[in-house]
Design a protein around this motif. Structure first.
Motif, PDB file in Angstrom:
ATOM      1  N   ILE A  18      -0.923  12.136 -11.280  1.00 45.74           N
ATOM      2  CA  ILE A  18      -1.840  12.887 -10.408  1.00 45.74           C
ATOM      3  C   ILE A  18      -1.839  12.350  -8.969  1.00 45.74           C
ATOM      4  O   ILE A  18      -2.663  12.766  -8.164  1.00 45.74           O
ATOM      5  CB  ILE A  18      -3.280  12.905 -10.966  1.00 45.74           C
ATOM      6  CG1 ILE A  18      -3.860  11.484 -11.068  1.00 45.74           C
ATOM      7  CG2 ILE A  18      -3.328  13.614 -12.312  1.00 45.74           C
ATOM      8  CD1 ILE A  18      -5.357  11.466 -11.391  1.00 45.74           C
ATOM      9  N   PHE A  19      -0.905  11.450  -8.654  1.00 44.29           N
ATOM     10  CA  PHE A  19      -0.841  10.880  -7.303  1.00 44.29           C
ATOM     11  C   PHE A  19       0.391  11.408  -6.577  1.00 44.29           C
ATOM     12  O   PHE A  19       1.523  11.215  -7.028  1.00 44.29           O
ATOM     13  CB  PHE A  19      -0.791   9.352  -7.365  1.00 44.29           C
ATOM     14  CG  PHE A  19      -0.755   8.701  -6.002  1.00 44.29           C
ATOM     15  CD1 PHE A  19      -1.918   8.542  -5.259  1.00 44.29           C
ATOM     16  CD2 PHE A  19       0.451   8.249  -5.455  1.00 44.29           C
ATOM     17  CE1 PHE A  19      -1.884   7.947  -3.994  1.00 44.29           C
ATOM     18  CE2 PHE A  19       0.495   7.659  -4.203  1.00 44.29           C
ATOM     19  CZ  PHE A  19      -0.685   7.499  -3.468  1.00 44.29           C
ATOM     20  N   ILE A  20       0.163  12.085  -5.446  1.00 50.82           N
ATOM     21  CA  ILE A  20       1.262  12.607  -4.619  1.00 50.82           C
ATOM     22  C   ILE A  20       1.442  11.682  -3.419  1.00 50.82           C
ATOM     23  O   ILE A  20       0.559  11.589  -2.560  1.00 50.82           O
ATOM     24  CB  ILE A  20       0.960  14.035  -4.121  1.00 50.82           C
ATOM     25  CG1 ILE A  20       0.733  14.982  -5.306  1.00 50.82           C
ATOM     26  CG2 ILE A  20       2.093  14.547  -3.237  1.00 50.82           C
ATOM     27  CD1 ILE A  20       0.237  16.369  -4.898  1.00 50.82           C
ATOM     28  N   PRO A  21       2.569  10.947  -3.345  1.00 45.24           N
ATOM     29  CA  PRO A  21       2.784  10.038  -2.212  1.00 45.24           C
ATOM     30  C   PRO A  21       2.910  10.794  -0.898  1.00 45.24           C
ATOM     31  O   PRO A  21       3.386  11.939  -0.877  1.00 45.24           O
ATOM     32  CB  PRO A  21       4.112   9.342  -2.557  1.00 45.24           C
ATOM     33  CG  PRO A  21       4.375   9.651  -3.991  1.00 45.24           C
ATOM     34  CD  PRO A  21       3.695  10.945  -4.282  1.00 45.24           C
ATOM     35  N   GLU A  22       2.489  10.167   0.167  1.00 51.67           N
ATOM     36  CA  GLU A  22       2.574  10.760   1.509  1.00 51.67           C
ATOM     37  C   GLU A  22       4.020  11.138   1.821  1.00 51.67           C
ATOM     38  O   GLU A  22       4.945  10.352   1.623  1.00 51.67           O
ATOM     39  CB  GLU A  22       2.071   9.731   2.531  1.00 51.67           C
ATOM     40  CG  GLU A  22       1.651  10.318   3.844  1.00 51.67           C
ATOM     41  CD  GLU A  22       0.953   9.276   4.706  1.00 51.67           C
ATOM     42  OE1 GLU A  22       1.649   8.377   5.215  1.00 51.67           O
ATOM     43  OE2 GLU A  22      -0.281   9.350   4.853  1.00 51.67           O
ATOM     44  N   GLY A  23       4.215  12.355   2.311  1.00 50.74           N
ATOM     45  CA  GLY A  23       5.559  12.816   2.655  1.00 50.74           C
ATOM     46  C   GLY A  23       6.291  13.499   1.510  1.00 50.74           C
ATOM     47  O   GLY A  23       7.430  13.942   1.672  1.00 50.74           O
TER      48      GLY A  23
ATOM     49  N   VAL B  15       0.852  -1.190   0.000  1.00 56.01           N
ATOM     50  CA  VAL B  15       0.000   0.000   0.000  1.00 56.01           C
ATOM     51  C   VAL B  15       0.890   1.243   0.000  1.00 56.01           C
ATOM     52  O   VAL B  15       1.909   1.283   0.693  1.00 56.01           O
ATOM     53  CB  VAL B  15      -0.926   0.042   1.235  1.00 56.01           C
ATOM     54  CG1 VAL B  15      -1.777   1.317   1.229  1.00 56.01           C
ATOM     55  CG2 VAL B  15      -1.818  -1.186   1.291  1.00 56.01           C
ATOM     56  N   CYS B  16       0.513   2.235  -0.783  1.00 63.19           N
ATOM     57  CA  CYS B  16       1.198   3.533  -0.776  1.00 63.19           C
ATOM     58  C   CYS B  16       0.144   4.617  -0.583  1.00 63.19           C
ATOM     59  O   CYS B  16      -0.689   4.854  -1.463  1.00 63.19           O
ATOM     60  CB  CYS B  16       1.958   3.755  -2.085  1.00 63.19           C
ATOM     61  SG  CYS B  16       2.855   5.327  -2.149  1.00 63.19           S
ATOM     62  N   GLU B  17       0.160   5.255   0.586  1.00 68.12           N
ATOM     63  CA  GLU B  17      -0.809   6.311   0.902  1.00 68.12           C
ATOM     64  C   GLU B  17      -0.404   7.626   0.237  1.00 68.12           C
ATOM     65  O   GLU B  17       0.781   7.874  -0.015  1.00 68.12           O
ATOM     66  CB  GLU B  17      -0.900   6.515   2.415  1.00 68.12           C
ATOM     67  CG  GLU B  17      -1.409   5.324   3.201  1.00 68.12           C
ATOM     68  CD  GLU B  17      -2.914   5.121   3.076  1.00 68.12           C
ATOM     69  OE1 GLU B  17      -3.596   6.042   2.569  1.00 68.12           O
ATOM     70  OE2 GLU B  17      -3.397   4.056   3.497  1.00 68.12           O
ATOM     71  N   GLY B  18      -1.400   8.467  -0.023  1.00 67.07           N
ATOM     72  CA  GLY B  18      -1.103   9.758  -0.622  1.00 67.07           C
ATOM     73  C   GLY B  18      -2.365  10.558  -0.878  1.00 67.07           C
ATOM     74  O   GLY B  18      -3.380  10.349  -0.213  1.00 67.07           O
ATOM     75  N   GLN B  19      -2.286  11.443  -1.852  1.00 65.66           N
ATOM     76  CA  GLN B  19      -3.449  12.243  -2.213  1.00 65.66           C
ATOM     77  C   GLN B  19      -3.430  12.566  -3.699  1.00 65.66           C
ATOM     78  O   GLN B  19      -2.386  12.454  -4.354  1.00 65.66           O
ATOM     79  CB  GLN B  19      -3.504  13.521  -1.391  1.00 65.66           C
ATOM     80  CG  GLN B  19      -2.297  14.423  -1.557  1.00 65.66           C
ATOM     81  CD  GLN B  19      -2.394  15.665  -0.696  1.00 65.66           C
ATOM     82  OE1 GLN B  19      -3.476  16.205  -0.486  1.00 65.66           O
ATOM     83  NE2 GLN B  19      -1.258  16.149  -0.198  1.00 65.66           N
ATOM     84  N   ILE B  20      -4.598  12.959  -4.202  1.00 65.20           N
ATOM     85  CA  ILE B  20      -4.716  13.289  -5.615  1.00 65.20           C
ATOM     86  C   ILE B  20      -4.371  14.762  -5.829  1.00 65.20           C
ATOM     87  O   ILE B  20      -4.894  15.647  -5.139  1.00 65.20           O
ATOM     88  CB  ILE B  20      -6.146  13.010  -6.136  1.00 65.20           C
ATOM     89  CG1 ILE B  20      -6.520  11.552  -5.882  1.00 65.20           C
ATOM     90  CG2 ILE B  20      -6.244  13.341  -7.631  1.00 65.20           C
ATOM     91  CD1 ILE B  20      -5.596  10.533  -6.519  1.00 65.20           C
ATOM     92  N   ALA B  21      -3.494  15.021  -6.780  1.00 69.58           N
ATOM     93  CA  ALA B  21      -3.097  16.395  -7.109  1.00 69.58           C
ATOM     94  C   ALA B  21      -4.262  17.123  -7.800  1.00 69.58           C
ATOM     95  O   ALA B  21      -5.270  16.519  -8.157  1.00 69.58           O
ATOM     96  CB  ALA B  21      -1.876  16.366  -8.020  1.00 69.58           C
TER      97      ALA B  21
END
Length: 206
Positions: free
Chosen positions: A167-172, A147-153
Protein backbone atom coordinates in the motif's frame (compact mmCIF):
# COMPACT_ATOMS: atom_id res chain seq x y z
CA UNK A 1 34.13 -12.50 9.90
CA UNK A 2 30.61 -13.21 11.15
CA UNK A 3 27.95 -10.54 11.66
CA UNK A 4 24.56 -11.20 13.24
CA UNK A 5 21.40 -9.56 11.90
CA UNK A 6 19.18 -8.84 14.91
CA UNK A 7 15.93 -9.96 13.31
CA UNK A 8 13.83 -13.05 12.62
CA UNK A 9 11.83 -11.26 9.90
CA UNK A 10 12.57 -13.29 6.77
CA UNK A 11 11.85 -10.35 4.47
CA UNK A 12 14.37 -8.15 6.29
CA UNK A 13 16.96 -10.95 6.39
CA UNK A 14 16.59 -11.54 2.64
CA UNK A 15 16.95 -7.82 1.85
CA UNK A 16 19.87 -7.25 4.22
CA UNK A 17 21.82 -10.28 2.93
CA UNK A 18 21.41 -9.04 -0.63
CA UNK A 19 22.51 -5.52 0.33
CA UNK A 20 25.55 -6.79 2.27
CA UNK A 21 26.73 -9.23 -0.41
CA UNK A 22 29.72 -7.09 -1.43
CA UNK A 23 31.34 -7.47 2.00
CA UNK A 24 33.56 -10.45 2.80
CA UNK A 25 31.47 -11.55 5.79
CA UNK A 26 29.23 -14.39 6.87
CA UNK A 27 25.78 -12.98 7.60
CA UNK A 28 23.76 -14.79 10.28
CA UNK A 29 20.24 -14.12 11.53
CA UNK A 30 18.61 -14.83 14.88
CA UNK A 31 17.02 -17.93 13.35
CA UNK A 32 20.53 -19.38 12.86
CA UNK A 33 21.31 -19.20 16.59
CA UNK A 34 20.80 -22.21 18.90
CA UNK A 35 20.36 -20.22 22.09
CA UNK A 36 17.40 -17.86 21.94
CA UNK A 37 17.11 -14.34 23.28
CA UNK A 38 14.17 -11.99 22.75
CA UNK A 39 14.78 -8.27 23.17
CA UNK A 40 11.62 -6.24 23.64
CA UNK A 41 11.32 -3.14 21.44
CA UNK A 42 9.91 -0.92 24.17
CA UNK A 43 11.72 2.36 23.52
CA UNK A 44 10.22 5.57 22.13
CA UNK A 45 12.32 6.04 18.97
CA UNK A 46 13.72 3.93 16.14
CA UNK A 47 17.24 4.83 17.30
CA UNK A 48 16.71 3.75 20.91
CA UNK A 49 15.18 0.44 19.83
CA UNK A 50 18.03 -0.23 17.36
CA UNK A 51 20.71 0.53 19.97
CA UNK A 52 19.01 -1.68 22.56
CA UNK A 53 18.81 -4.62 20.13
CA UNK A 54 22.36 -4.20 18.82
CA UNK A 55 24.03 -4.05 22.24
CA UNK A 56 21.84 -6.72 23.86
CA UNK A 57 22.31 -9.33 21.11
CA UNK A 58 26.04 -8.57 20.76
CA UNK A 59 26.67 -9.16 24.46
CA UNK A 60 24.56 -12.33 24.52
CA UNK A 61 25.96 -13.96 21.36
CA UNK A 62 29.48 -12.45 21.53
CA UNK A 63 29.20 -11.34 17.89
CA UNK A 64 29.15 -8.01 16.04
CA UNK A 65 25.52 -7.11 15.35
CA UNK A 66 23.56 -5.12 12.80
CA UNK A 67 20.22 -4.04 14.26
CA UNK A 68 17.61 -1.78 12.80
CA UNK A 69 14.28 -0.35 13.70
CA UNK A 70 12.06 1.00 10.99
CA UNK A 71 8.50 1.92 10.24
CA UNK A 72 5.99 3.89 8.27
CA UNK A 73 5.03 7.45 9.19
CA UNK A 74 1.73 8.78 7.84
CA UNK A 75 1.17 12.54 7.96
CA UNK A 76 -2.62 12.34 8.33
CA UNK A 77 -2.15 10.13 11.42
CA UNK A 78 0.43 12.47 13.02
CA UNK A 79 3.30 10.08 12.27
CA UNK A 80 1.61 6.81 13.18
CA UNK A 81 2.12 3.84 12.88
CA UNK A 82 5.78 4.88 13.49
CA UNK A 83 7.45 2.70 16.12
CA UNK A 84 4.23 0.66 16.29
CA UNK A 85 4.39 -0.28 12.59
CA UNK A 86 4.92 -4.01 13.13
CA UNK A 87 2.07 -4.26 15.64
CA UNK A 88 -0.24 -1.47 14.45
CA UNK A 89 -3.24 -3.78 14.29
CA UNK A 90 -2.92 -4.55 18.02
CA UNK A 91 -2.60 -1.05 19.48
CA UNK A 92 -5.60 0.82 20.86
CA UNK A 93 -5.47 3.68 18.31
CA UNK A 94 -8.06 3.18 15.58
CA UNK A 95 -9.76 0.15 17.13
CA UNK A 96 -13.10 1.46 15.83
CA UNK A 97 -12.24 0.43 12.24
CA UNK A 98 -11.48 -3.19 13.07
CA UNK A 99 -14.97 -4.64 12.57
CA UNK A 100 -15.33 -7.71 10.39
CA UNK A 101 -11.62 -8.23 9.66
CA UNK A 102 -11.08 -11.93 8.82
CA UNK A 103 -9.04 -13.79 11.41
CA UNK A 104 -7.13 -15.73 8.73
CA UNK A 105 -5.31 -12.63 7.47
CA UNK A 106 -1.57 -12.36 8.15
CA UNK A 107 -0.24 -9.75 10.57
CA UNK A 108 0.95 -7.61 7.62
CA UNK A 109 -2.44 -7.84 5.93
CA UNK A 110 -4.23 -6.80 9.13
CA UNK A 111 -1.88 -3.82 9.59
CA UNK A 112 -2.44 -2.74 6.00
CA UNK A 113 -6.20 -3.10 6.20
CA UNK A 114 -6.39 -1.08 9.42
CA UNK A 115 -4.33 1.72 7.87
CA UNK A 116 -6.41 1.80 4.67
CA UNK A 117 -9.61 2.00 6.70
CA UNK A 118 -8.28 4.83 8.86
CA UNK A 119 -7.43 6.79 5.69
CA UNK A 120 -10.67 5.93 3.87
CA UNK A 121 -11.95 9.52 3.67
CA UNK A 122 -8.54 11.17 3.78
CA UNK A 123 -7.12 12.98 0.73
CA UNK A 124 -3.74 13.62 2.37
CA UNK A 125 -1.97 10.30 1.71
CA UNK A 126 1.60 11.56 2.24
CA UNK A 127 3.84 9.08 4.08
CA UNK A 128 7.40 7.88 4.40
CA UNK A 129 9.35 4.78 5.35
CA UNK A 130 12.15 5.45 7.85
CA UNK A 131 14.90 3.22 9.18
CA UNK A 132 17.69 3.59 11.71
CA UNK A 133 20.52 1.08 11.39
CA UNK A 134 23.10 0.38 14.10
CA UNK A 135 26.26 -1.70 13.73
CA UNK A 136 27.80 -2.60 17.10
CA UNK A 137 31.21 -4.24 17.38
CA UNK A 138 32.05 -3.83 21.11
CA UNK A 139 34.89 -1.39 20.33
CA UNK A 140 32.73 0.99 18.32
CA UNK A 141 29.30 1.59 16.84
CA UNK A 142 28.10 2.95 13.51
CA UNK A 143 24.76 4.67 12.92
CA UNK A 144 23.12 5.21 9.53
CA UNK A 145 19.61 6.25 8.52
CA UNK A 146 17.44 6.06 5.44
CA UNK A 147 14.16 7.65 4.32
CA UNK A 148 11.87 6.83 1.39
CA UNK A 149 9.13 9.40 0.73
CA UNK A 150 5.84 8.44 -0.87
CA UNK A 151 2.13 8.10 -0.33
CA UNK A 152 -0.44 5.54 0.75
CA UNK A 153 -2.39 3.85 -2.06
CA UNK A 154 -6.17 3.44 -1.97
CA UNK A 155 -5.94 -0.34 -2.18
CA UNK A 156 -3.38 -3.09 -1.75
CA UNK A 157 -1.47 -4.12 -4.89
CA UNK A 158 1.55 -6.34 -5.59
CA UNK A 159 3.03 -9.41 -3.95
CA UNK A 160 6.71 -8.52 -3.64
CA UNK A 161 8.26 -7.24 -0.42
CA UNK A 162 6.55 -7.31 2.97
CA UNK A 163 5.06 -5.05 5.62
CA UNK A 164 3.29 -2.01 4.17
CA UNK A 165 4.88 -2.44 0.71
CA UNK A 166 1.55 -3.36 -1.00
CA UNK A 167 0.00 0.00 0.00
CA UNK A 168 3.06 2.29 -0.20
CA UNK A 169 3.73 4.15 -3.48
CA UNK A 170 7.31 5.54 -3.55
CA UNK A 171 7.78 9.12 -4.72
CA UNK A 172 8.22 9.26 -8.49
CA UNK A 173 6.45 5.93 -9.09
CA UNK A 174 2.89 5.02 -10.06
CA UNK A 175 3.00 1.56 -8.49
CA UNK A 176 3.44 0.22 -4.99
CA UNK A 177 6.68 -0.95 -3.42
CA UNK A 178 5.26 -4.50 -3.64
CA UNK A 179 5.08 -4.19 -7.42
CA UNK A 180 8.81 -3.43 -7.73
CA UNK A 181 11.48 -6.08 -8.22
CA UNK A 182 13.82 -6.62 -5.23
CA UNK A 183 16.58 -4.85 -7.19
CA UNK A 184 14.37 -1.82 -7.89
CA UNK A 185 13.25 -1.67 -4.27
CA UNK A 186 16.76 -1.89 -2.84
CA UNK A 187 17.87 1.13 -4.89
CA UNK A 188 15.24 3.45 -3.45
CA UNK A 189 14.10 1.95 -0.15
CA UNK A 190 14.81 3.39 3.29
CA UNK A 191 16.64 0.20 4.24
CA UNK A 192 18.61 0.13 1.00
CA UNK A 193 19.82 3.69 1.56
CA UNK A 194 20.83 3.04 5.18
CA UNK A 195 22.65 -0.22 4.35
CA UNK A 196 24.49 1.38 1.40
CA UNK A 197 25.87 4.02 3.77
CA UNK A 198 26.85 1.33 6.29
CA UNK A 199 28.58 -0.82 3.65
CA UNK A 200 30.75 2.11 2.53
CA UNK A 201 31.88 2.68 6.12
CA UNK A 202 32.43 -1.03 6.86
CA UNK A 203 34.62 -1.39 3.75
CA UNK A 204 37.00 1.08 5.39
CA UNK A 205 36.99 -0.27 8.93
CA UNK A 206 36.70 -4.06 8.62
Amino acid sequence: MKILLATTNEGKVRELRQLLKDLDIEVLSLKDMDKKLEVEEDKETFLENAIKKATSYAKFYKLPVIAEDSGLEVDALNGLPGIYSARFFDIEFGKEVLKEIPENLSKDEKNNLKLLRLLENQTNRKARYKTTLVFYNFDYGILTEGVCEGQIAYRSEGNQGFGYDPIFIPEGYNKTMAQLTPEEKNKISHRGKAVSKLVEILKKVL
